[in-house]
Scaffold this motif. Structure first.
Motif, PDB file in Angstrom:
ATOM      1  N   ILE A 280     -16.141 -41.029 -33.737  1.00 20.02           N
ATOM      2  CA  ILE A 280     -17.266 -41.852 -34.177  1.00 20.02           C
ATOM      3  C   ILE A 280     -18.577 -41.144 -33.872  1.00 20.02           C
ATOM      4  O   ILE A 280     -19.450 -41.009 -34.751  1.00 20.02           O
ATOM      5  CB  ILE A 280     -17.231 -43.234 -33.496  1.00 20.02           C
ATOM      6  CG1 ILE A 280     -16.004 -44.025 -33.985  1.00 20.02           C
ATOM      7  CG2 ILE A 280     -18.518 -44.015 -33.772  1.00 20.02           C
ATOM      8  CD1 ILE A 280     -15.762 -45.318 -33.234  1.00 20.02           C
ATOM      9  N   GLU A 281     -18.722 -40.681 -32.641  1.00 19.88           N
ATOM     10  CA  GLU A 281     -19.955 -40.004 -32.247  1.00 19.88           C
ATOM     11  C   GLU A 281     -20.121 -38.686 -33.018  1.00 19.88           C
ATOM     12  O   GLU A 281     -21.246 -38.325 -33.405  1.00 19.88           O
ATOM     13  CB  GLU A 281     -19.951 -39.731 -30.748  1.00 19.88           C
ATOM     14  CG  GLU A 281     -20.113 -40.981 -29.888  1.00 19.88           C
ATOM     15  CD  GLU A 281     -18.899 -41.902 -29.888  1.00 19.88           C
ATOM     16  OE1 GLU A 281     -19.079 -43.123 -29.705  1.00 19.88           O
ATOM     17  OE2 GLU A 281     -17.766 -41.402 -30.086  1.00 19.88           O
ATOM     18  N   HIS A 282     -19.018 -37.964 -33.239  1.00 18.38           N
ATOM     19  CA  HIS A 282     -19.100 -36.712 -33.993  1.00 18.38           C
ATOM     20  C   HIS A 282     -19.576 -36.968 -35.414  1.00 18.38           C
ATOM     21  O   HIS A 282     -20.377 -36.194 -35.966  1.00 18.38           O
ATOM     22  CB  HIS A 282     -17.739 -36.023 -34.015  1.00 18.38           C
ATOM     23  CG  HIS A 282     -17.689 -34.843 -34.931  1.00 18.38           C
ATOM     24  ND1 HIS A 282     -18.528 -33.761 -34.807  1.00 18.38           N
ATOM     25  CD2 HIS A 282     -16.916 -34.587 -36.026  1.00 18.38           C
ATOM     26  CE1 HIS A 282     -18.267 -32.877 -35.763  1.00 18.38           C
ATOM     27  NE2 HIS A 282     -17.304 -33.367 -36.519  1.00 18.38           N
ATOM     28  N   HIS A 283     -19.124 -38.038 -36.042  1.00 18.38           N
ATOM     29  CA  HIS A 283     -19.543 -38.334 -37.411  1.00 18.38           C
ATOM     30  C   HIS A 283     -20.997 -38.807 -37.462  1.00 18.38           C
ATOM     31  O   HIS A 283     -21.688 -38.554 -38.450  1.00 18.38           O
ATOM     32  CB  HIS A 283     -18.618 -39.382 -38.028  1.00 18.38           C
ATOM     33  CG  HIS A 283     -17.519 -38.763 -38.834  1.00 18.38           C
ATOM     34  ND1 HIS A 283     -17.510 -38.768 -40.209  1.00 18.38           N
ATOM     35  CD2 HIS A 283     -16.402 -38.086 -38.462  1.00 18.38           C
ATOM     36  CE1 HIS A 283     -16.431 -38.134 -40.652  1.00 18.38           C
ATOM     37  NE2 HIS A 283     -15.749 -37.717 -39.599  1.00 18.38           N
ATOM     38  N   LEU A 284     -21.432 -39.474 -36.435  1.00 22.95           N
ATOM     39  CA  LEU A 284     -22.833 -39.917 -36.410  1.00 22.95           C
ATOM     40  C   LEU A 284     -23.783 -38.761 -36.126  1.00 22.95           C
ATOM     41  O   LEU A 284     -24.899 -38.718 -36.659  1.00 22.95           O
ATOM     42  CB  LEU A 284     -23.018 -41.005 -35.351  1.00 22.95           C
ATOM     43  CG  LEU A 284     -22.378 -42.367 -35.657  1.00 22.95           C
ATOM     44  CD1 LEU A 284     -22.502 -43.284 -34.454  1.00 22.95           C
ATOM     45  CD2 LEU A 284     -23.032 -43.011 -36.891  1.00 22.95           C
ATOM     46  N   PHE A 285     -23.348 -37.816 -35.290  1.00 26.19           N
ATOM     47  CA  PHE A 285     -24.192 -36.689 -34.890  1.00 26.19           C
ATOM     48  C   PHE A 285     -23.393 -35.394 -35.016  1.00 26.19           C
ATOM     49  O   PHE A 285     -22.952 -34.821 -34.010  1.00 26.19           O
ATOM     50  CB  PHE A 285     -24.688 -36.875 -33.448  1.00 26.19           C
ATOM     51  CG  PHE A 285     -25.212 -38.257 -33.153  1.00 26.19           C
ATOM     52  CD1 PHE A 285     -26.430 -38.672 -33.655  1.00 26.19           C
ATOM     53  CD2 PHE A 285     -24.457 -39.155 -32.394  1.00 26.19           C
ATOM     54  CE1 PHE A 285     -26.913 -39.948 -33.402  1.00 26.19           C
ATOM     55  CE2 PHE A 285     -24.928 -40.432 -32.133  1.00 26.19           C
ATOM     56  CZ  PHE A 285     -26.162 -40.830 -32.641  1.00 26.19           C
ATOM     57  N   PRO A 286     -23.175 -34.903 -36.237  1.00 22.56           N
ATOM     58  CA  PRO A 286     -22.275 -33.749 -36.443  1.00 22.56           C
ATOM     59  C   PRO A 286     -22.714 -32.480 -35.724  1.00 22.56           C
ATOM     60  O   PRO A 286     -21.875 -31.642 -35.399  1.00 22.56           O
ATOM     61  CB  PRO A 286     -22.318 -33.551 -37.969  1.00 22.56           C
ATOM     62  CG  PRO A 286     -22.748 -34.866 -38.514  1.00 22.56           C
ATOM     63  CD  PRO A 286     -23.676 -35.448 -37.504  1.00 22.56           C
ATOM     64  N   SER A 287     -24.016 -32.319 -35.474  1.00 23.05           N
ATOM     65  CA  SER A 287     -24.491 -31.106 -34.801  1.00 23.05           C
ATOM     66  C   SER A 287     -24.595 -31.256 -33.293  1.00 23.05           C
ATOM     67  O   SER A 287     -25.058 -30.347 -32.609  1.00 23.05           O
ATOM     68  CB  SER A 287     -25.854 -30.688 -35.367  1.00 23.05           C
ATOM     69  OG  SER A 287     -26.838 -31.668 -35.084  1.00 23.05           O
ATOM     70  N   MET A 288     -24.138 -32.381 -32.761  1.00 20.65           N
ATOM     71  CA  MET A 288     -24.184 -32.591 -31.317  1.00 20.65           C
ATOM     72  C   MET A 288     -23.134 -31.717 -30.641  1.00 20.65           C
ATOM     73  O   MET A 288     -21.967 -31.715 -31.044  1.00 20.65           O
ATOM     74  CB  MET A 288     -23.934 -34.056 -30.970  1.00 20.65           C
ATOM     75  CG  MET A 288     -23.911 -34.346 -29.471  1.00 20.65           C
ATOM     76  SD  MET A 288     -23.741 -36.113 -29.102  1.00 20.65           S
ATOM     77  CE  MET A 288     -25.394 -36.688 -29.520  1.00 20.65           C
ATOM     78  N   PRO A 289     -23.496 -30.935 -29.606  1.00 20.50           N
ATOM     79  CA  PRO A 289     -22.510 -30.104 -28.903  1.00 20.50           C
ATOM     80  C   PRO A 289     -21.345 -30.927 -28.380  1.00 20.50           C
ATOM     81  O   PRO A 289     -21.516 -32.074 -27.943  1.00 20.50           O
ATOM     82  CB  PRO A 289     -23.325 -29.500 -27.754  1.00 20.50           C
ATOM     83  CG  PRO A 289     -24.733 -29.505 -28.245  1.00 20.50           C
ATOM     84  CD  PRO A 289     -24.861 -30.751 -29.074  1.00 20.50           C
ATOM     85  N   ARG A 290     -20.174 -30.342 -28.432  1.00 19.26           N
ATOM     86  CA  ARG A 290     -18.946 -31.048 -28.070  1.00 19.26           C
ATOM     87  C   ARG A 290     -19.013 -31.709 -26.697  1.00 19.26           C
ATOM     88  O   ARG A 290     -18.618 -32.884 -26.560  1.00 19.26           O
ATOM     89  CB  ARG A 290     -17.758 -30.084 -28.129  1.00 19.26           C
ATOM     90  CG  ARG A 290     -16.419 -30.761 -27.968  1.00 19.26           C
ATOM     91  CD  ARG A 290     -15.306 -29.766 -27.648  1.00 19.26           C
ATOM     92  NE  ARG A 290     -15.275 -28.614 -28.521  1.00 19.26           N
ATOM     93  CZ  ARG A 290     -14.398 -27.632 -28.416  1.00 19.26           C
ATOM     94  NH1 ARG A 290     -13.480 -27.676 -27.464  1.00 19.26           N
ATOM     95  NH2 ARG A 290     -14.435 -26.604 -29.236  1.00 19.26           N
TER      96      ARG A 290
END
Length: 354
Positions: A280-290
Motif C-alpha cells: 500500500i505504501e509503495h503504491h502511494l509513494f513509489p519513489s520512497m526508499p524501501r
C-alpha cells in the motif's frame, strides 16, 4: 470545494505530511550496504562453482544463487522506481546494469509493464498483471475460454505455485521478445546487447565448468527457485483484492489502497519480499526508499482509518490461502467485482469517484 477536488486533496494532504517528515529522503548508505552484500554473495557463489567442480553439491550453490538473484531483482525494482539516487540517470543506469548485466532481463520491458500496473492496479483493461493468458483474474476471462481453459481456471489456484517454477523462464522469454521486436528503440537495443551478453556468458560458463547433466540441473534449479521466490513475493500484493471494472473511475488514494494488500512480518518477511510487503505504501509513494516504508506505514494506516478507507493487511501464509481460494473461484465470485470491501466504501455515500 468540489467532490473531485476533495478526493484529490486526500492524497495531497497525506503526501505533504510525508514530505514534511522527511520520509522521501534517499537512503544512500542502506543501498550501498545492500548492493555490496549481494554482489559479494554473487562473487562467492561464482568462486564456489569453480572450486567445487564436478559435484552434485553444485545444486546447493544453484539454490543460493537463485536467492541472491531475487535480491538483485528487488534492487533493480527499487532503482527503476528511482528510490536509490536523486539523479534519474543514475537510477536508470543502475537499474539497467542490475537487471540486464546481473539478472539477464530487460529493465525497459519491465518498466513499461510495471508503470502501467502502478497507474491502474487491478483494472481490467489497463493493468497487464490481470491480463495474463495463463491465469484468469476476473469472471469474463473465464467465460471467454473453452472447456479445457475453464477446467484449468477452476483449479488454477492449486496450480499457481507449481506454475511459478516456470516463471523465471517466462520472464526471460518475455524480456527477450520485447527487446527483439522490429520497432525496438535505441535504448532497447542497448538493453538487448547487455542481456544477450549476460545470458550467453552465464550459460557458457556453466557448460564449460560442469558436465552437461550437472550444468542443466544447475540452470533448471536456479531458474525454478528464482521464479517461485520472486512470484511468491509479488503474488500476495494484489491477487484476491477487488478488480476494478474498466468503466469505473477512482481517485488516486482509493485506487492504490483498496486494490493493494500489506503483509505482516518482521526482518525475514522484509527480506523475502524486498519491501513489497508494504504494498500500500509503495503504491502511494513509489519513489520512497524501501527501508522507509515501515516507518510510513502507521501514518498511512491511521490516515485511511480517519477517512473511512479499508486498509488490508494479513499474514504471509494467510495471504497465500486468499490467493489460492480466489483463483480457484474467480469464475464463481466477483460477479460484481467491487462487492466487499470496495462497494461498501463507494456506495455508502452514493458517490461516483473521479
Amino acid at each position: 470545494m468540489s467532490g473531485q477536488q476533495e478526493y484529490v486533496s486526500l492524497y495531497t494532504d497525506l503526501l505533504q505530511t510525508v514530505r514534511e517528515l522527511g520520509l522521501l529522503r534517499r537512503r544512500h548508505g542502506y543501498y550501498l550496504v545492500r548492493i555490496s552484500v549481494v554482489m559479494t554473495g554473487l562473487l562467492a557463489v561464482a568462486a564456489g562453482v569453480v572450486l567445487l567442480g564436478n559435484s552434485w553439491f553444485q545444486l546447493v550453490l544453484a539454490f543460493v544463487l537463485a536467492l541472491l538473484l531475487v535480491q538483485v531483482a528487488f534492487l533493480s525494482h527499487d532503482s527503476a522506481h528511482r528510490q536509490i539516487f536523486d539523479s534519474a540517470a543514475r537510477n536508470d543506469w543502475t537499474a539497467r546494469i542490475l537487471a540486464g548485466a546481473v539478472l539477464g532481463m530487460s529493465v525497459s520491458w519491465w518498466r513499461s509493464k510495471h508503470n502501467r500496473h502502478h497507474g491502474a492496479p487491478n483494472q481490467v483493461d489497463k493493468d497487464p498483471d490481470v491480463q495474463l493468458k495463463v491465469l484468469a483474474f476476473h469472471p469474463d476471462a473465464v467465460t471467454e475460454r473453452g472447456p479445457v481453459g475453464q477446467w484449468f481456471a477452476a483449479r488454477q489456484g492449486w496450480l499457481f505455485f507449481p506454475l511459478l517454477t516456470l516463471e523465471g523462464v517466462g520472464l526471460h522469454a518475455s524480456s527477450l521478445t520485447h527487446l527483439l521486436r522490429r520497432d525496438a528503440s535505441r535504448t532497447d537495443r542497448i538493453d538487448a546487447a547487455i542481456v544477450a551478453a549476460r545470458i550467453a556468458a552465464y550459460v557458457a560458463a556453466l557448460y564449460v565448468l560442469l558436465p552437461a547433466g550437472k550444468a542443466t540441473a544447475f540452470l533448471g534449479l536456479q531458474l525454478a527457485v528464482f521464479g517461485v521466490c520472486l512470484g511468491a513475493a509479488f503474488a500476495p500484493n494484489h491477487k484476491g483484492m477487488p478488480i476494478v471494472p474498466a468503466s469505473m473511475k477512482l481517485d488516486f488514494l482509493r485506487r492504490q489502497v483498496l486494490t493493494s494488500r500489506n503483509i505482516r512480518g518482521g526482518f525475514f518477511t522484509d527480506l523475502a519480499m524486498g519491501g513489497l510487503n508494504y504494498q500500500i505504501e509503495h503504491h502511494l509513494f513509489p519513489s520512497m526508499p524501501r527501508p522507509t516504508l515501515r516507518r510510513v506505514q502507521p501514518i498511512v494506516r491511521e490516515y485511511c482509518e480517519l477517512q473511512g478507507i479499508a486498509y488490508a493487511e494479513t499474514g504471509l501464509f494467510a495471504s497465500y490461502g486468499i490467493v489460492i481460494d480466489y483463483l480457484n473461484n474467480v469464475g464463481l465470485r466477483a460477479r460484481d467485482p467491487f462487492d466487499c470491501p470496495l462497494a461498501a466504501d463507494l456506495r455508502s455515500g452514493g458517490r461516483n469517484l473521479a
